[in-house]
Design an enzyme around this catalytic site. Structure first.
Site, PDB file in Angstrom:
ATOM      1  N   ASP A 178      31.144  31.568  72.140  1.00 56.28           N
ATOM      2  CA  ASP A 178      32.522  31.065  72.191  1.00 56.28           C
ATOM      3  C   ASP A 178      33.399  32.210  72.668  1.00 56.28           C
ATOM      4  O   ASP A 178      32.871  33.252  73.094  1.00 56.28           O
ATOM      5  CB  ASP A 178      32.926  30.576  70.786  1.00 56.28           C
ATOM      6  N   ASP A 191      20.162  31.702  62.301  1.00 56.70           N
ATOM      7  CA  ASP A 191      19.938  31.464  63.727  1.00 56.70           C
ATOM      8  C   ASP A 191      20.920  30.400  64.236  1.00 56.70           C
ATOM      9  O   ASP A 191      20.534  29.263  64.482  1.00 56.70           O
ATOM     10  CB  ASP A 191      18.467  31.015  63.884  1.00 56.70           C
ATOM     11  N   LYS A 207      14.125  32.017  58.284  1.00 56.98           N
ATOM     12  CA  LYS A 207      15.107  31.704  59.334  1.00 56.98           C
ATOM     13  C   LYS A 207      15.746  30.355  59.042  1.00 56.98           C
ATOM     14  O   LYS A 207      15.050  29.351  58.859  1.00 56.98           O
ATOM     15  CB  LYS A 207      14.420  31.667  60.702  1.00 56.98           C
ATOM     16  N   THR A 214      14.239  29.455  76.135  1.00 56.67           N
ATOM     17  CA  THR A 214      12.929  29.212  76.760  1.00 56.67           C
ATOM     18  C   THR A 214      12.764  27.755  77.178  1.00 56.67           C
ATOM     19  O   THR A 214      11.820  27.416  77.870  1.00 56.67           O
ATOM     20  CB  THR A 214      11.776  29.623  75.826  1.00 56.67           C
ATOM     21  N   ARG A 235       5.427  26.336  61.770  1.00 56.38           N
ATOM     22  CA  ARG A 235       4.388  25.406  61.289  1.00 56.38           C
ATOM     23  C   ARG A 235       3.075  26.026  60.811  1.00 56.38           C
ATOM     24  O   ARG A 235       2.480  25.489  59.869  1.00 56.38           O
ATOM     25  CB  ARG A 235       4.155  24.328  62.362  1.00 56.38           C
TER      26      ARG A 235
HETATM   27  O1  C5P Z   1       6.640  25.987  64.207  1.00 57.21           O
HETATM   28  P1  C5P Z   1       6.829  27.107  65.195  1.00 57.21           P
HETATM   29  O2  C5P Z   1       6.108  28.385  64.814  1.00 57.21           O
HETATM   30  O3  C5P Z   1       6.525  26.679  66.603  1.00 57.21           O
HETATM   31  O4  C5P Z   1       8.392  27.416  65.101  1.00 57.21           O
HETATM   32  C1  C5P Z   1       8.983  28.382  65.921  1.00 57.21           C
HETATM   33  C2  C5P Z   1      10.439  28.522  65.583  1.00 57.21           C
HETATM   34  O5  C5P Z   1      11.016  29.403  66.543  1.00 57.21           O
HETATM   35  C3  C5P Z   1      11.264  27.231  65.646  1.00 57.21           C
HETATM   36  O6  C5P Z   1      12.338  27.349  64.700  1.00 57.21           O
HETATM   37  C4  C5P Z   1      11.796  27.238  67.054  1.00 57.21           C
HETATM   38  O7  C5P Z   1      12.986  26.522  67.195  1.00 57.21           O
HETATM   39  C5  C5P Z   1      12.047  28.733  67.261  1.00 57.21           C
HETATM   40  N1  C5P Z   1      12.075  29.158  68.652  1.00 57.21           N
HETATM   41  C6  C5P Z   1      11.032  28.959  69.535  1.00 57.21           C
HETATM   42  N2  C5P Z   1      11.123  29.397  70.832  1.00 57.21           N
HETATM   43  C7  C5P Z   1      12.214  30.044  71.239  1.00 57.21           C
HETATM   44  C8  C5P Z   1      13.265  30.281  70.367  1.00 57.21           C
HETATM   45  C9  C5P Z   1      13.163  29.822  69.064  1.00 57.21           C
HETATM   46  O8  C5P Z   1      10.012  28.393  69.171  1.00 57.21           O
HETATM   47  N3  C5P Z   1      12.255  30.505  72.458  1.00 57.21           N
END
Ligand code: C5P
Length: 235
Positions: free
Chosen positions: A66, A61, A34, A120, A211
């Protein structure tokens, strides 16, 4: 089985070198990647093409929102980069989503088009502040219904909501879920987390994972472990 890539690795990096350092350690047959606003803004479309040429499916993403004509053109341009998935904000409205969907129909490799319902990071109070008095979950459902009506492929949602949305929209609607943590792994700043196996059992189509893979001592090993968990969850 190797084509059954449920895992989307979030490349939350500032620059191409850091992202490439991670990507070069990953097997593209086990995951997709992503690219979000930070990495795309600093590295541009060339970097996305570099990822697709390295055989990674790319979820771009950028959450377009718009007027219909502008979003349609942006989606067409993104699609021409050869991305596997892209997204828009459902709150841009039915006409905007339909224009986006229409715009990618005739592009070379038609990507999946999904919509963000309610971020979220928002709660009932912040929804009220922008003039929406509807109860948050109802608003999520309404926007998901609009997404389906516009002919899009699915929505981004929490794995905790996946079950409800799966029951509501059936098997063909794509549910992309972040907030995934394998058991015994640091939750970081995510508060409502779900394991990969549980997310799939709840009806998730794709798991966005950052992560737990990007910060792992051995990212490819961490990816393999989650991949195997996904395979066992389905058998
Ligand atoms: O490191 P981690 O697994 O928490 O990363 C989750 C990814 O998903 C990040 O790129 C974060 O911005 C994205 N994301 C999220 N919650 C959402 C939408 C997107 O954690 N509701």
């Amino acid at each position: 089985m190797k084509n059954d890539q449920k895992i989307i690795v979030a490349l939350d990096y500032q620059d191409a070198a850091s992202a490439l350092n991670l990507v070069n350690q990953l097997d593209p047959s086990l995951c997709r990647v992503k690219v979000g606003k930070e990495l795309f803004t600093s590295t541009g479309p060339k970097f996305v093409e570099q990822l697709t040429h390295a055989n990674f499916g790319v979820f771009l993403d950028l959450k377009f929102h718009d007027i219909p004509n502008t979003v349609a053109k942006a989606c067409s341009a993104a699609s021409n980069l050869g991305v596997w998935m892209l997204n828009v904000h459902a709150s841009g409205g039915l006409e905007m989503m339909q224009a986006a969907q229409q715009a990618i129909q005739n592009t070379n490799s038609k990507p999946l088009l999904i919509a963000v319902t309610v971020l979220t990071s928002m709660n009932q109070h912040s929804l009220n502040q922008i003039g929406i008095q509807t109860e948050l979950t109802t608003h999520v459902l309404n926007l998901a219904k609009l997404t389906k009506l516009a002919g899009l492929d699915g929505v981004v949602c929490s794995a905790l909501e996946a079950n409800m949305l799966r029951l509501q929209f059936g098997d063909d609607f794509c549910l992309v879920t972040p907030g995934i943590r394998p058991a015994n792994v640091n939750q970081d700043d995510q508060s409502r987390v779900v394991t990969p196996a549980d997310a799939l059992k709840n009806g998730s189509s794709y798991l966005v994972i950052g992560r737990p893979i990007t910060q792992a001592e051995n990212p490819q090993k961490a990816l393999e472990a989650i991949y195997n968990e996904c395979i066992s969850a389905k058998t």
